[in-house]
Design a protein around this motif. Structure first.
Motif, mmCIF file in Angstrom:
data_model
loop_
_atom_site.group_PDB
_atom_site.id
_atom_site.type_symbol
_atom_site.label_atom_id
_atom_site.label_comp_id
_atom_site.label_asym_id
_atom_site.label_seq_id
_atom_site.Cartn_x
_atom_site.Cartn_y
_atom_site.Cartn_z
ATOM 1 N N GLU A 1 39.517 39.198 44.377
ATOM 2 C CA GLU A 1 38.689 40.153 43.624
ATOM 3 C C GLU A 1 37.235 39.724 43.784
ATOM 4 O OE1 GLU A 1 41.294 41.948 40.075
ATOM 5 O OE2 GLU A 1 40.424 39.990 39.607
ATOM 6 N N LEU B 1 43.360 37.557 41.600
ATOM 7 C CA LEU B 1 44.423 37.995 40.711
ATOM 8 C C LEU B 1 45.691 37.289 41.161
ATOM 9 C CD1 LEU B 1 45.026 40.027 38.398
ATOM 10 C CD2 LEU B 1 45.799 41.597 40.175
ATOM 11 N N LEU C 1 46.085 38.594 31.631
ATOM 12 C CA LEU C 1 45.665 39.980 31.411
ATOM 13 C C LEU C 1 46.669 40.692 30.518
ATOM 14 C CD1 LEU C 1 44.442 41.013 34.972
ATOM 15 C CD2 LEU C 1 43.168 39.938 33.104
ATOM 16 N N GLU D 1 43.683 46.414 30.612
ATOM 17 C CA GLU D 1 43.199 45.599 31.731
ATOM 18 C C GLU D 1 44.360 45.190 32.642
ATOM 19 O OE1 GLU D 1 40.180 41.851 32.418
ATOM 20 O OE2 GLU D 1 41.441 41.835 30.628
ATOM 21 N N ARG D 2 45.502 44.840 32.048
ATOM 22 C CA ARG D 2 46.674 44.482 32.833
ATOM 23 C C ARG D 2 47.203 45.690 33.599
ATOM 24 N NH1 ARG D 2 51.677 44.973 33.826
ATOM 25 N NH2 ARG D 2 52.926 43.204 34.500
ATOM 26 N N GLU E 1 45.631 48.309 34.678
ATOM 27 C CA GLU E 1 44.761 48.631 35.816
ATOM 28 C C GLU E 1 44.948 47.627 36.955
ATOM 29 O OE1 GLU E 1 40.905 48.764 33.980
ATOM 30 O OE2 GLU E 1 41.299 50.734 33.066
ATOM 31 N N ALA E 2 45.050 46.350 36.604
ATOM 32 C CA ALA E 2 45.259 45.317 37.628
ATOM 33 C C ALA E 2 46.630 45.475 38.281
ATOM 34 C CB ALA E 2 45.117 43.929 37.003
ATOM 35 N N TRP E 3 47.644 45.836 37.484
ATOM 36 C CA TRP E 3 48.995 46.028 38.015
ATOM 37 C C TRP E 3 49.007 47.185 39.031
ATOM 38 C CZ3 TRP E 3 53.155 43.475 38.909
ATOM 39 C CH2 TRP E 3 54.369 44.120 39.162
ATOM 40 N N ARG F 1 46.547 48.194 40.885
ATOM 41 C CA ARG F 1 45.904 47.709 42.114
ATOM 42 C C ARG F 1 46.828 46.767 42.877
ATOM 43 N NH1 ARG F 1 41.853 46.934 38.633
ATOM 44 N NH2 ARG F 1 41.768 44.684 38.946
ATOM 45 N N LEU G 1 50.196 38.609 34.741
ATOM 46 C CA LEU G 1 49.074 38.697 35.676
ATOM 47 C C LEU G 1 47.935 37.843 35.128
ATOM 48 C CD1 LEU G 1 48.818 42.540 36.425
ATOM 49 C CD2 LEU G 1 50.134 40.821 37.631
ATOM 50 N N ARG H 1 43.867 36.576 35.855
ATOM 51 C CA ARG H 1 42.613 36.699 36.599
ATOM 52 C C ARG H 1 41.995 35.302 36.619
ATOM 53 N NH1 ARG H 1 40.423 41.497 35.149
ATOM 54 N NH2 ARG H 1 41.224 42.265 37.127
#
Length: 156
Positions: free
Chosen positions: A72, A78, A118, A122-123, A125-127, A129, A150, A152
């Motif tokens: 990132e 991540l 996360l 926030e989790r 959105e990261a998941w 991606r 997850l 960061r």
């Protein structure tokens, strides 16, 4: 997407891979990383990877774990605690929960980092991606009842 990448994604989604990979891939990664003085991570041929050094949750001793990661920007990563779709969270996730200050070896450099679990939006959105980055994570999640952790990592 290249045919080779699709094949690797298909193989990495199999139960046989999930059974063998957690034992074989980290051992190979550690050996190659050591032999090349931190310049090569074998599994990074499939996905980008780091060598995480974190203190053990129970012992406090340093634990070295090769991990796939999703970069990132220039100073962040991540980490996905998929455990290859096996039950139970991988032990490195408990280590980061207890001792969030750690370091990663990234492209031959040792970088101090801070880990943050996360949660919530926030989790999510990261998941999303992470699934775009490596679709087999969806297969891993479908095999387990736990929510995959997850983290960061950011440079300290």
């Amino acid at each position: 997407m290249a045919p080779g990448v699709r094949l690797v994604q298909k193989v990495s989604s199999t139960r046989a891979f999930a059974k063998i990979a957690p034992h074989l891939i980290p051992a190979l990664d550690r050996a190659v990383h050591r032999l090349t003085r931190g310049k090569v991570l074998l599994s990074a041929q499939m996905l980008p990877g780091v060598i995480l050094t974190a203190r053990g949750a129970k012992t406090g001793r340093e634990r070295v774990t090769p991990l796939a990661c999703m970069p990132e920007g220039a100073d962040g990563w991540l980490l996905i605690g998929s455990n290859f779709g096996r039950e139970g969270h991988p032990s490195w996730t408990a280590n980061l929960l207890k001792h969030p200050d750690a370091s990663v070896s990234w492209r031959g450099r040792e970088i101090p980092v801070r880990a943050r679990l996360l949660e919530g939006r926030e989790r999510e959105e990261a998941w999303a991606r992470a699934l775009t980055f490596w679709p087999p994570y969806a297969t891993y999640q479908s095999r387990v009842e736990r929510e995959i952790r997850l983290f960061r990592l950011t440079r300290r």
